[in-house]
Scaffold this motif. Structure first.
Motif, PDB file in Angstrom:
ATOM      1  N   THR A  53      95.265  47.058  69.588  1.00  0.00           N
ATOM      2  CA  THR A  53      94.571  47.427  70.818  1.00  0.00           C
ATOM      3  C   THR A  53      94.460  48.939  70.956  1.00  0.00           C
ATOM      4  OG1 THR A  53      95.318  45.394  71.900  1.00  0.00           O
ATOM      5  CG2 THR A  53      94.617  47.203  73.332  1.00  0.00           C
ATOM      6  N   VAL A  54      95.537  49.655  70.683  1.00  0.00           N
ATOM      7  CA  VAL A  54      95.505  51.120  70.752  1.00  0.00           C
ATOM      8  C   VAL A  54      94.492  51.669  69.747  1.00  0.00           C
ATOM      9  CG1 VAL A  54      96.848  53.209  70.270  1.00  0.00           C
ATOM     10  CG2 VAL A  54      97.824  51.393  71.682  1.00  0.00           C
ATOM     11  N   ALA A  55      94.444  51.093  68.548  1.00  0.00           N
ATOM     12  CA  ALA A  55      93.486  51.543  67.541  1.00  0.00           C
ATOM     13  C   ALA A  55      92.053  51.309  68.004  1.00  0.00           C
ATOM     14  CB  ALA A  55      93.742  50.831  66.211  1.00  0.00           C
ATOM     15  N   ALA A  56      91.796  50.158  68.606  1.00  0.00           N
ATOM     16  CA  ALA A  56      90.442  49.852  69.073  1.00  0.00           C
ATOM     17  C   ALA A  56      90.029  50.766  70.222  1.00  0.00           C
ATOM     18  CB  ALA A  56      90.354  48.389  69.505  1.00  0.00           C
ATOM     19  N   VAL A  57      90.917  50.992  71.167  1.00  0.00           N
ATOM     20  CA  VAL A  57      90.605  51.867  72.297  1.00  0.00           C
ATOM     21  C   VAL A  57      90.408  53.308  71.813  1.00  0.00           C
ATOM     22  CG1 VAL A  57      91.516  52.829  74.452  1.00  0.00           C
ATOM     23  CG2 VAL A  57      91.690  50.374  74.008  1.00  0.00           C
ATOM     24  N   SER A  58      91.250  53.740  70.883  1.00  0.00           N
ATOM     25  CA  SER A  58      91.115  55.093  70.326  1.00  0.00           C
ATOM     26  C   SER A  58      89.785  55.248  69.595  1.00  0.00           C
ATOM     27  CB  SER A  58      92.261  55.395  69.364  1.00  0.00           C
ATOM     28  OG  SER A  58      93.491  55.371  70.035  1.00  0.00           O
ATOM     29  N   ALA A  59      89.437  54.243  68.798  1.00  0.00           N
ATOM     30  CA  ALA A  59      88.166  54.307  68.073  1.00  0.00           C
ATOM     31  C   ALA A  59      86.992  54.385  69.047  1.00  0.00           C
ATOM     32  CB  ALA A  59      88.017  53.087  67.163  1.00  0.00           C
ATOM     33  N   PHE A  60      87.056  53.600  70.110  1.00  0.00           N
ATOM     34  CA  PHE A  60      85.990  53.651  71.113  1.00  0.00           C
ATOM     35  C   PHE A  60      85.917  55.036  71.752  1.00  0.00           C
ATOM     36  CE2 PHE A  60      84.527  53.176  75.515  1.00  0.00           C
ATOM     37  CZ  PHE A  60      83.252  52.688  75.266  1.00  0.00           C
ATOM     38  N   GLY A  61      87.075  55.601  72.058  1.00  0.00           N
ATOM     39  CA  GLY A  61      87.100  56.945  72.643  1.00  0.00           C
ATOM     40  C   GLY A  61      86.528  57.989  71.714  1.00  0.00           C
ATOM     41  N   PHE A  62      86.892  57.918  70.432  1.00  0.00           N
ATOM     42  CA  PHE A  62      86.361  58.870  69.461  1.00  0.00           C
ATOM     43  C   PHE A  62      84.848  58.725  69.314  1.00  0.00           C
ATOM     44  CE2 PHE A  62      90.773  58.802  67.486  1.00  0.00           C
ATOM     45  CZ  PHE A  62      91.136  60.006  68.066  1.00  0.00           C
ATOM     46  N   LEU A  63      84.377  57.495  69.247  1.00  0.00           N
ATOM     47  CA  LEU A  63      82.937  57.283  69.128  1.00  0.00           C
ATOM     48  C   LEU A  63      82.203  57.758  70.368  1.00  0.00           C
ATOM     49  CD1 LEU A  63      82.794  53.774  67.433  1.00  0.00           C
ATOM     50  CD2 LEU A  63      82.044  55.945  66.473  1.00  0.00           C
ATOM     51  N   SER A  64      82.779  57.509  71.522  1.00  0.00           N
ATOM     52  CA  SER A  64      82.150  57.953  72.769  1.00  0.00           C
ATOM     53  C   SER A  64      82.070  59.463  72.840  1.00  0.00           C
ATOM     54  CB  SER A  64      82.924  57.429  73.979  1.00  0.00           C
ATOM     55  OG  SER A  64      82.878  56.032  74.013  1.00  0.00           O
ATOM     56  N   SER A  65      83.142  60.135  72.454  1.00  0.00           N
ATOM     57  CA  SER A  65      83.139  61.600  72.512  1.00  0.00           C
ATOM     58  C   SER A  65      82.233  62.182  71.436  1.00  0.00           C
ATOM     59  CB  SER A  65      84.558  62.155  72.394  1.00  0.00           C
ATOM     60  OG  SER A  65      85.096  61.881  71.112  1.00  0.00           O
ATOM     61  N   ALA A  66      82.113  61.514  70.308  1.00  0.00           N
ATOM     62  CA  ALA A  66      81.205  62.000  69.254  1.00  0.00           C
ATOM     63  C   ALA A  66      79.758  61.884  69.701  1.00  0.00           C
ATOM     64  CB  ALA A  66      81.424  61.199  67.961  1.00  0.00           C
ATOM     65  N   GLY A  67      79.471  60.882  70.505  1.00  0.00           N
ATOM     66  CA  GLY A  67      78.103  60.725  71.008  1.00  0.00           C
ATOM     67  C   GLY A  67      77.673  61.885  71.864  1.00  0.00           C
ATOM     68  N   ASP A  68      78.623  62.515  72.531  1.00  0.00           N
ATOM     69  CA  ASP A  68      78.320  63.691  73.360  1.00  0.00           C
ATOM     70  C   ASP A  68      77.947  64.895  72.516  1.00  0.00           C
ATOM     71  OD1 ASP A  68      78.899  62.180  75.566  1.00  0.00           O
ATOM     72  OD2 ASP A  68      80.939  62.957  75.787  1.00  0.00           O
TER      73      ASP A  68
END
Length: 72
Positions: A53-68
């Protein structure tokens, strides 16, 4: 899309190595009389689930911030 056994074809490694085998073992357990050591299996499953779960949430956060950072 699912594979022949009904699971996603891209199942994460942690799920295949830890969670899935524990799930298979527990399918035959008697709820009223679980086997000795059941708590150890539960704890391993919960730790693996937390890591996943931590890996999935972290990956989502990284992808979201990369989109910016994508120009456009």
């Amino acid at each position: 899309m699912t594979s022949a056994d009904g699971t996603p074809p891209h199942r994460p490694v942690l799920t295949m190595v830890v969670n899935h085998p524990i799930n298979n073992d527990q399918a035959d357990w008697n709820v009223q009389a679980p086997p000795a050591g059941w708590a150890d299996d539960r704890d391993r499953w919960q730790i693996a689930h937390a890591v996943r779960t931590v890996a999935a949430v972290s990956a989502f956060g990284f992808l979201s911030s990369a989109g910016d950072r994508i120009p456009g």
